[in-house]
Design an enzyme around this catalytic site. Sequence first.
Site, PDB file in Angstrom:
ATOM      1  CE  LYS A 112      -4.034  -6.693   1.594  1.00 22.41           C
ATOM      2  NZ  LYS A 112      -4.510  -5.795   0.530  1.00 22.41           N
ATOM      3  CB  SER A 172      -0.172  -7.132   3.456  1.00 21.30           C
ATOM      4  OG  SER A 172      -0.550  -8.413   3.920  1.00 21.30           O
ATOM      5  CE1 TYR A 223      -5.559  -6.712   5.341  1.00 21.52           C
ATOM      6  CE2 TYR A 223      -3.434  -7.725   5.825  1.00 21.52           C
ATOM      7  CZ  TYR A 223      -4.167  -6.659   5.361  1.00 21.52           C
ATOM      8  OH  TYR A 223      -3.525  -5.521   4.910  1.00 21.52           O
TER       9      TYR A 223
HETATM   10  P1  NAI Z   1      -7.363   2.438   4.744  1.00 19.65           P
HETATM   11  O1  NAI Z   1      -8.378   1.743   5.570  1.00 19.65           O
HETATM   12  O2  NAI Z   1      -6.952   3.798   5.154  1.00 19.65           O
HETATM   13  O3  NAI Z   1      -7.816   2.498   3.220  1.00 19.65           O
HETATM   14  C1  NAI Z   1      -8.554   1.489   2.602  1.00 19.65           C
HETATM   15  C2  NAI Z   1      -9.693   2.129   1.853  1.00 19.65           C
HETATM   16  O4  NAI Z   1     -10.435   1.124   1.154  1.00 19.65           O
HETATM   17  C3  NAI Z   1     -10.685   2.842   2.775  1.00 19.65           C
HETATM   18  O5  NAI Z   1     -10.794   4.198   2.400  1.00 19.65           O
HETATM   19  C4  NAI Z   1     -11.985   2.072   2.598  1.00 19.65           C
HETATM   20  O6  NAI Z   1     -13.147   2.862   2.701  1.00 19.65           O
HETATM   21  C5  NAI Z   1     -11.812   1.478   1.209  1.00 19.65           C
HETATM   22  N1  NAI Z   1     -12.637   0.283   0.999  1.00 19.65           N
HETATM   23  C6  NAI Z   1     -12.826  -0.747   1.852  1.00 19.65           C
HETATM   24  N2  NAI Z   1     -13.646  -1.668   1.320  1.00 19.65           N
HETATM   25  C7  NAI Z   1     -13.993  -1.211   0.089  1.00 19.65           C
HETATM   26  C8  NAI Z   1     -14.805  -1.720  -0.942  1.00 19.65           C
HETATM   27  N3  NAI Z   1     -15.429  -2.890  -0.811  1.00 19.65           N
HETATM   28  N4  NAI Z   1     -14.938  -1.003  -2.077  1.00 19.65           N
HETATM   29  C9  NAI Z   1     -14.284   0.186  -2.236  1.00 19.65           C
HETATM   30  N5  NAI Z   1     -13.509   0.723  -1.257  1.00 19.65           N
HETATM   31  C10 NAI Z   1     -13.362   0.038  -0.117  1.00 19.65           C
HETATM   32  O7  NAI Z   1      -6.085   1.471   4.666  1.00 19.65           O
HETATM   33  P2  NAI Z   1      -4.578   1.735   4.178  1.00 19.65           P
HETATM   34  O8  NAI Z   1      -3.702   1.608   5.351  1.00 19.65           O
HETATM   35  O9  NAI Z   1      -4.501   2.940   3.353  1.00 19.65           O
HETATM   36  O10 NAI Z   1      -4.357   0.414   3.275  1.00 19.65           O
HETATM   37  C11 NAI Z   1      -4.486   0.423   1.867  1.00 19.65           C
HETATM   38  C12 NAI Z   1      -4.179  -0.971   1.347  1.00 19.65           C
HETATM   39  O11 NAI Z   1      -2.861  -1.378   1.738  1.00 19.65           O
HETATM   40  C13 NAI Z   1      -5.134  -2.050   1.862  1.00 19.65           C
HETATM   41  O12 NAI Z   1      -5.361  -3.002   0.849  1.00 19.65           O
HETATM   42  C14 NAI Z   1      -4.337  -2.692   2.980  1.00 19.65           C
HETATM   43  O13 NAI Z   1      -4.746  -4.005   3.247  1.00 19.65           O
HETATM   44  C15 NAI Z   1      -2.932  -2.625   2.418  1.00 19.65           C
HETATM   45  N6  NAI Z   1      -1.883  -2.687   3.415  1.00 19.65           N
HETATM   46  C16 NAI Z   1      -1.749  -1.680   4.333  1.00 19.65           C
HETATM   47  C17 NAI Z   1      -0.726  -1.740   5.254  1.00 19.65           C
HETATM   48  C18 NAI Z   1      -0.510  -0.642   6.230  1.00 19.65           C
HETATM   49  O14 NAI Z   1       0.485  -0.699   6.980  1.00 19.65           O
HETATM   50  N7  NAI Z   1      -1.359   0.374   6.277  1.00 19.65           N
HETATM   51  C19 NAI Z   1       0.180  -2.886   5.328  1.00 19.65           C
HETATM   52  C20 NAI Z   1      -0.027  -3.849   4.290  1.00 19.65           C
HETATM   53  C21 NAI Z   1      -1.027  -3.748   3.387  1.00 19.65           C
END
Ligand code: NAI
Length: 319
Positions: A170, A153, A166
């Site tokens: 990352k 990220s 975080y």
């Molecule tokens: P989100 O919260 O919508 O999706 C993350 C998913 O991971 C959720 O559905 C959650 O239930 C699942 N999860 C969490 N812990 C878990 C575990 N221990 N085992 C299995 N599943 C688990 O977040 P989003 O925005 O879709 O982000 C996806 C990835 O991208 C994440 O790694 C986040 O850190 C990264 N990211 C997102 C950014 C953004 O702007 N949304 C920016 C930079 C990185």
Amino acid sequence: MSSISFEGRVVVVTGAGGGIGRTYALDIAKRGGTVVVNDLGGDIAGRKSSPAMADGVVAEIRTAGGRAVPSYDSVASVQGAQRLIATTLKEFGHIDALINNAGIMRNALFEDVSDDDFDAVMDAHLRGTLNVTRAVWPHMKARKYGRIVFTTSGTGMYGNKLQAGYAAAKAGITGLMNVLALEGEDHGILCNALMPNALGRMADQMMRDMGQQATQEATATMGVVGNSMAPEFNTALGVYLSSEACASTHYVYSSCVGRIARVFVGVTPGWQGSRERPATAEDIAAHFGEITDLSHGFQIPTYPRDEIELVMKHKRTLA
Ligand code: NAI
């Protein structure tokens, strides 16, 4: 341009029950791949769990005529990650690609971060990525084929207030990718990291935690970038990197409001001190401008030894 197919491919997508991960799962299934939709189904902080999120995406894929199975395992646990990979192998016989995407968020100022929160964030992101990747690695190595996508990220690569744990997790994921790309290259395993940007529950929470002024600034930016902060604007990069068409390894890519670009660590020509006596702190102060000067470009080392080689070359040029 030939189309990118996942026909016959099995792809594990962690955290695929919502947000960006869901969009990878839908697109790969549409392209003929079998998708293992892994999601713990908890809240943004990684508390609680439910099969509903993974089940919902599997239902969407099946309704559209695609192939998908759910997994409710937590990637944060070694057993969960091993079960995810073992059950996938038992059911489908092989795994072609892994998209490490699952994650949680627990924001706080550095002095306020509890050990519990720090550990939970490290476990979901860094340990989670390590756990699942380690579980699938011997299989991919034996098959001499694999595509592994790591999710880092902007916070990990550049920094961001309120996100010490975080960011550490990352940045650690990028470090893991750097090593596995090198260890995997002779075995047909390609590893790349991506930095997404999307509105969703994570971004919503971030804005709430940043306070009113930052939220207003972010909202003004959203007004300009329009729809390009939708999770779907990140899908193509993750899908490409997990496909057979991808020949890249050991790179970090940013997906930012519709622009896809490479992100790298570069080193400036810097200031060459004496090799006969160590520099003093005063030498550093005197040459600080040269050390940080970008006007003569930069180099991008692949191995630590590349940097030594670059410095030696520079010396030869001077001689
Ligand atoms: P989100 O919260 O919508 O999706 C993350 C998913 O991971 C959720 O559905 C959650 O239930 C699942 N999860 C969490 N812990 C878990 C575990 N221990 N085992 C299995 N599943 C688990 O977040 P989003 O925005 O879709 O982000 C996806 C990835 O991208 C994440 O790694 C986040 O850190 C990264 N990211 C997102 C950014 C953004 O702007 N949304 C920016 C930079 C990185």
